[in-house]
Design an enzyme around this catalytic site. Structure first.
Site, PDB file in Angstrom:
ATOM      1  N   GLU A  36       5.189 -26.059 -15.731  1.00 33.40           N
ATOM      2  CA  GLU A  36       4.239 -25.790 -14.651  1.00 33.40           C
ATOM      3  C   GLU A  36       2.827 -25.603 -15.179  1.00 33.40           C
ATOM      4  O   GLU A  36       1.854 -25.996 -14.519  1.00 33.40           O
ATOM      5  CB  GLU A  36       4.703 -24.573 -13.852  1.00 33.40           C
ATOM      6  CG  GLU A  36       5.959 -24.868 -13.041  1.00 33.40           C
ATOM      7  CD  GLU A  36       6.462 -23.665 -12.276  1.00 33.40           C
ATOM      8  OE1 GLU A  36       6.503 -23.732 -11.036  1.00 33.40           O
ATOM      9  OE2 GLU A  36       6.827 -22.662 -12.918  1.00 33.40           O
ATOM     10  N   GLY A  68       8.135 -22.459 -16.778  1.00 34.14           N
ATOM     11  CA  GLY A  68       6.730 -22.125 -16.699  1.00 34.14           C
ATOM     12  C   GLY A  68       5.872 -22.966 -17.618  1.00 34.14           C
ATOM     13  O   GLY A  68       4.705 -23.244 -17.318  1.00 34.14           O
ATOM     14  N   ALA A 113       9.188 -19.507 -19.398  1.00 34.25           N
ATOM     15  CA  ALA A 113       8.826 -18.092 -19.360  1.00 34.25           C
ATOM     16  C   ALA A 113       9.749 -17.319 -20.295  1.00 34.25           C
ATOM     17  O   ALA A 113      10.852 -17.768 -20.631  1.00 34.25           O
ATOM     18  CB  ALA A 113       8.941 -17.555 -17.942  1.00 34.25           C
ATOM     19  N   GLU A 128      14.883 -23.741 -13.481  1.00 31.36           N
ATOM     20  CA  GLU A 128      14.919 -22.413 -12.868  1.00 31.36           C
ATOM     21  C   GLU A 128      16.127 -22.157 -11.968  1.00 31.36           C
ATOM     22  O   GLU A 128      16.694 -21.045 -12.019  1.00 31.36           O
ATOM     23  CB  GLU A 128      13.620 -22.163 -12.087  1.00 31.36           C
ATOM     24  CG  GLU A 128      12.401 -21.870 -12.935  1.00 31.36           C
ATOM     25  CD  GLU A 128      11.635 -23.109 -13.344  1.00 31.36           C
ATOM     26  OE1 GLU A 128      10.464 -22.976 -13.731  1.00 31.36           O
ATOM     27  OE2 GLU A 128      12.214 -24.223 -13.278  1.00 31.36           O
TER      28      GLU A 128
END
Length: 243
Positions: A110, A107, A64, A130
Site C-alpha cells: 500500500e 502495508g 505491517a 490481509e
C-alpha cells in the site's frame, strides 16, 4: 545509524531519497517507522522536491509489523494510522518514485501504491494477504489498486489472494519497468522529472489526484502556468532550438 532509526532521509539538491531501514525485519512498518515517515513528509512538504523511496536490503517492505498489528483495536482502526500516512505520501507536492525489490506486501504494498511511479527488480512481489490475517487492506489498496491495475486484477489480489510478481506487475501497469538496478533506474526517472517545470508538475499531480471530471480546474491551473516566467523562458528556448 542507530537501531531506533527506521527511516533514513537524504536530501540532495534536487530530490529526497527516503530509505526504509529495518532490513532484519524486511522493513516491516511499525509505529516508529510511521512516525518517522510523517516527519519525513513534513520535511518534504516544507521544501518540495521529487522523492525516491526504497527499502534497505533485499525487500521494500514486507508488510505491517504483525506483533504490533495484533494488539490494535477498534480505536486504532478508526484513527487510520497507516492510511493517513499513505494518503499523506500520495499527496506530496512533487512526484514520488518507489524503487521496489523483494517483498512489497500488505502495508508495504500500500505504501508503494501511494507513490506515483514504481520501478521493480525481477525479485519484486506485490500482494495484500490481509484477509488471511482476519483483516482487510484498509490503508489505500481498496481505492488505489483498482485505479492502478483495473478492478479485475485488484479483486484477484485483494479477494483472491493473488500476488503479482515483477512481470505480472509490469503487464498490469503497476510498475514502469523491471530492471536489476532499481535504485539507479528510479534516479533516472527523477533526472527526467527535475528537468521539467516544478510548478507544472505540482499542478498536474494535483489535477490527476482530484476525483471526477474537473475541466474547470484544468483551465485555472493552465491560466496560472500561462502567466509564469518559467513558461515564457521554456517556450522561447524551445523555439530558438528549432531555429
Amino acid at each position: 545509524m542507530s537501531d531506533a532509526q527506521t527511516v533514513e532521509v537524504e536530501e540532495r539538491d534536487d530530490r529526497f531519497v527516503i530509505t526504509l531501514n529495518r532490513p532484519a525485519r524486511r522493513n516491516a512498518i511499525n509505529a516508529a517507522m510511521i512516525a518517522e515517515l510523517h516527519d519525513a513528509c513534513a520535511r518534504i512538504e516544507r521544501d518540495p522536491k521529487p522523492v525516491v523511496l526504497v527499502g534497505r536490503g533485499d525487500d521494500f517492505a514486507g508488510g505491517a509489523d504483525i506483533a504490533e498489528l495484533r494488539d490494535r483495536r477498534r480505536e486504532d482502526a478508526l484513527a487510520g494510522i497507516n492510511r493517513s500516512l499513505f494518503d499523506r505520501v500520495a499527496s506530496l507536492p512533487l512526484p514520488t518514485v518507489a524503487a521496489v525489490s523483494g517483498y512489497a506486501l500488505g502495508g508495504g504494498a500500500e505504501l508503494s501504491y501511494a507513490c506515483d511511479i514504481r520501478i521493480a527488480t525481477p525479485t519484486a512481489v506485490f500482494g495484500n494477504p490481509e484477509p488471511g490475517l482476519g483483516i482487510l487492506a484498509a490503508a489505500g489498496a481498496s481505492y488505489r489498486l483498482p485505479s492502478l491495475v483495473g478492478t479485475s486484477v485488484a479483486k484477484q489480489v485483494l479477494l483472491g489472494g493473488r500476488s503479482l510478481d515483477a512481470e505480472a506487475a509490469q503487464q498490469a501497469g503497476l510498475v514502469l519497468v523491471v530492471v536489476d538496478d532499481h535504485v539507479s533506474a528510479a534516479h533516472r526517472v527523477v533526472d527526467r522529472i527535475v528537468r521539467q517545470s516544478p510548478l507544472a508538475l505540482r499542478l498536474t499531480k494535483t489535477i490527476l489526484n482530484a476525483p471526477g471530471a474537473h475541466s474547470w480546474a484544468d483551465d485555472i491551473a493552465q491560466a496560472v502556468l500561462f502567466e509564469t516566467e518559467d513558461k515564457q523562458e521554456r517556450m522561447t528556448a524551445f523555439l530558438e532550438r528549432k531555429r
